[in-house]
Write a protein that holds these residues in place. Structure first.
Motif, mmCIF file in Angstrom:
data_model
loop_
_atom_site.group_PDB
_atom_site.id
_atom_site.type_symbol
_atom_site.label_atom_id
_atom_site.label_comp_id
_atom_site.label_asym_id
_atom_site.label_seq_id
_atom_site.Cartn_x
_atom_site.Cartn_y
_atom_site.Cartn_z
ATOM 1 N N SER A 10 43.676 12.730 2.572
ATOM 2 C CA SER A 10 45.369 12.833 2.743
ATOM 3 C C SER A 10 45.565 14.611 2.348
ATOM 4 C CB SER A 10 45.959 12.156 2.019
ATOM 5 O OG SER A 10 47.246 13.190 1.627
ATOM 6 N N ASP A 35 43.003 6.714 4.471
ATOM 7 C CA ASP A 35 43.829 7.756 3.719
ATOM 8 C C ASP A 35 44.227 9.331 4.577
ATOM 9 O OD1 ASP A 35 43.835 5.976 1.805
ATOM 10 O OD2 ASP A 35 43.374 7.744 0.149
ATOM 11 N N TYR A 38 47.891 9.506 5.884
ATOM 12 C CA TYR A 38 49.323 10.177 5.141
ATOM 13 C C TYR A 38 49.794 11.611 5.550
ATOM 14 C CZ TYR A 38 48.167 6.285 1.700
ATOM 15 O OH TYR A 38 48.536 4.792 0.719
ATOM 16 N N ASN A 41 52.721 13.187 7.811
ATOM 17 C CA ASN A 41 53.868 13.330 7.359
ATOM 18 C C ASN A 41 53.660 14.657 6.163
ATOM 19 O OD1 ASN A 41 56.398 11.665 6.997
ATOM 20 N ND2 ASN A 41 55.207 10.658 6.309
ATOM 21 N N HIS A 42 52.353 15.552 6.875
ATOM 22 C CA HIS A 42 52.091 16.503 6.030
ATOM 23 C C HIS A 42 52.589 17.818 7.527
ATOM 24 C CE1 HIS A 42 50.053 19.853 4.240
ATOM 25 N NE2 HIS A 42 49.218 18.819 3.439
ATOM 26 N N ARG A 67 48.770 0.872 5.100
ATOM 27 C CA ARG A 67 50.185 1.869 4.434
ATOM 28 C C ARG A 67 51.288 2.416 4.739
ATOM 29 N NH1 ARG A 67 44.776 2.561 5.006
ATOM 30 N NH2 ARG A 67 43.550 3.398 3.569
ATOM 31 N N GLN A 69 52.477 3.451 6.894
ATOM 32 C CA GLN A 69 53.663 4.606 7.162
ATOM 33 C C GLN A 69 53.942 5.053 8.523
ATOM 34 O OE1 GLN A 69 52.674 7.992 5.312
ATOM 35 N NE2 GLN A 69 52.554 6.450 4.307
ATOM 36 N N TYR B 15 44.609 2.256 -1.089
ATOM 37 C CA TYR B 15 43.694 1.389 -1.065
ATOM 38 C C TYR B 15 42.092 1.994 -0.408
ATOM 39 C CZ TYR B 15 47.806 -2.022 0.882
ATOM 40 O OH TYR B 15 48.361 -2.158 0.822
ATOM 41 N N SER B 16 41.900 3.145 -0.722
ATOM 42 C CA SER B 16 40.909 4.057 -0.500
ATOM 43 C C SER B 16 39.864 3.970 -1.484
ATOM 44 C CB SER B 16 41.018 5.267 -0.134
ATOM 45 O OG SER B 16 41.511 6.396 -0.562
ATOM 46 N N GLU B 44 48.736 11.029 -5.813
ATOM 47 C CA GLU B 44 48.726 10.219 -4.523
ATOM 48 C C GLU B 44 49.293 9.064 -4.721
ATOM 49 O OE1 GLU B 44 48.567 12.272 -1.847
ATOM 50 O OE2 GLU B 44 46.576 11.318 -0.521
ATOM 51 N N PHE B 47 52.306 6.489 -3.526
ATOM 52 C CA PHE B 47 52.055 6.289 -2.709
ATOM 53 C C PHE B 47 51.403 4.311 -2.940
ATOM 54 C CE2 PHE B 47 52.279 8.790 0.888
ATOM 55 C CZ PHE B 47 50.900 9.915 1.017
ATOM 56 N N ILE B 50 55.026 2.244 -2.197
ATOM 57 C CA ILE B 50 56.361 2.494 -1.067
ATOM 58 C C ILE B 50 56.097 1.142 -0.044
ATOM 59 C CG2 ILE B 50 55.688 5.067 -0.394
ATOM 60 C CD1 ILE B 50 53.642 4.075 1.207
ATOM 61 N N GLN B 53 53.566 -2.288 3.175
ATOM 62 C CA GLN B 53 52.633 -2.308 2.901
ATOM 63 C C GLN B 53 51.582 -3.467 2.807
ATOM 64 O OE1 GLN B 53 50.167 1.187 0.773
ATOM 65 N NE2 GLN B 53 52.206 1.062 -0.395
ATOM 66 N N ASP B 54 50.576 -3.403 3.631
ATOM 67 C CA ASP B 54 50.225 -4.447 4.175
ATOM 68 C C ASP B 54 48.483 -4.223 3.661
ATOM 69 O OD1 ASP B 54 49.143 -6.658 4.582
ATOM 70 O OD2 ASP B 54 49.566 -7.042 6.786
ATOM 71 N N ARG B 88 55.375 14.804 -0.739
ATOM 72 C CA ARG B 88 55.176 13.523 0.766
ATOM 73 C C ARG B 88 56.341 13.425 1.927
ATOM 74 N NH1 ARG B 88 52.497 14.360 -3.128
ATOM 75 N NH2 ARG B 88 49.830 13.550 -3.855
ATOM 76 N N LYS B 89 57.248 13.510 1.469
ATOM 77 C CA LYS B 89 58.511 13.457 2.089
ATOM 78 C C LYS B 89 58.860 11.975 2.030
ATOM 79 C CE LYS B 89 57.889 16.972 4.863
ATOM 80 N NZ LYS B 89 56.326 17.258 4.818
#
Lengths: 97, 120
Positions: A10, A35, A38, A41-42, A67, A69, B15-16, B44, B47, B50, B53-54, B88-89
């Motif tokens: 990200s 990641d 993400y 949205n940047h 995520r 997104q 997740y990472s 981060e 996140f 939010i 998510q799944d 991150r909007k």
């Protein structure tokens, strides 16, 4: 000479997308993976659309969905097998992680 | 740590890495021993909150679903950094309730009120 760029981080907390942006050329393809999703949205994405066609910006479908997104309509969602095929269509692959 | 309060500061995306899962385990352990625990989400880490998510789609155990058990462990003080959301909007729609959104200064002051801080 097209290069395939796989961005896994990200840009909100790393430099990978910015550095990728600095070496990107018009025929290249950019894949947002893990990641990297993400980055949808940047603000850097707008700069990238100045360098390559939005058709050359893709995201791994289930990575973005996992995520939560939102993927804009103009960005193609692809599967992992699509990604593998793309690696045969370009001369080079760079993973940004 | 009889009447001390622990702050857990989450700074990683879900997740990472295993940071988020590890921090959840610590929070639930402290909660089950009735130790005071507050959760903080910054950078981060936001996140993790939010909706929609799944983790199953990544063939991973979706630990985020366990967040809904917080109230059973008396984990009620949950704070998120406003600037991290804005950067991150992200909106203030979360998959858990009663999340306090704090500007950076208040977020820092609240963190300082804790006796022990673990960052993940």
């Amino acid at each position: 000479m097209a290069t395939l760029h796989l961005v896994r981080k990200s840009a909100f907390n790393s430099q990978e997308l910015l550095q990728c942006c600095q070496v990107l050329t018009s025929l290249d393809i950019l894949i947002l993976i893990d990641d990297g999703c993400y980055n949808l949205n940047h603000d850097l994405l707008a700069d990238i659309k100045e360098i390559i066609s939005v058709k050359h910006i893709k995201v791994i479908k289930h990575h973005a969905a996992a995520r939560g997104q939102y993927v804009p309509k103009d960005i193609e969602r692809i599967s992992m097998s699509d990604l593998v095929s793309l690696t045969f269509e370009t001369e080079n692959v760079i993973t940004w992680q | 740590m009889a009447n001390k309060v622990l702050a857990i500061l989450n700074s990683k995306a879900p997740y990472s890495s295993t940071f988020g899962k590890d921090s959840l385990d610590i929070a639930l352990i402290f909660g089950s021993y009735e130790q005071g625990v507050s959760l903080f989400f910054q950078g981060e880490g936001v996140f993790q909150l939010i909706p929609n998510q799944d983790g199953q789609q990544l063939s991973m155990k979706d630990y985020l679903k366990t967040f809904s058990a917080f109230e059973f462990y008396d984990i009620e003080d949950i704070y998120v950094c406003l600037e991290s959301l804005q950067e991150r909007k992200l909106s203030n729609a979360f998959h858990i309730e009663k999340v306090n959104i704090l500007p950076a200064k208040e977020f820092a002051a609240k963190l300082k009120q804790h006796d022990c801080i673990l960052r993940f």
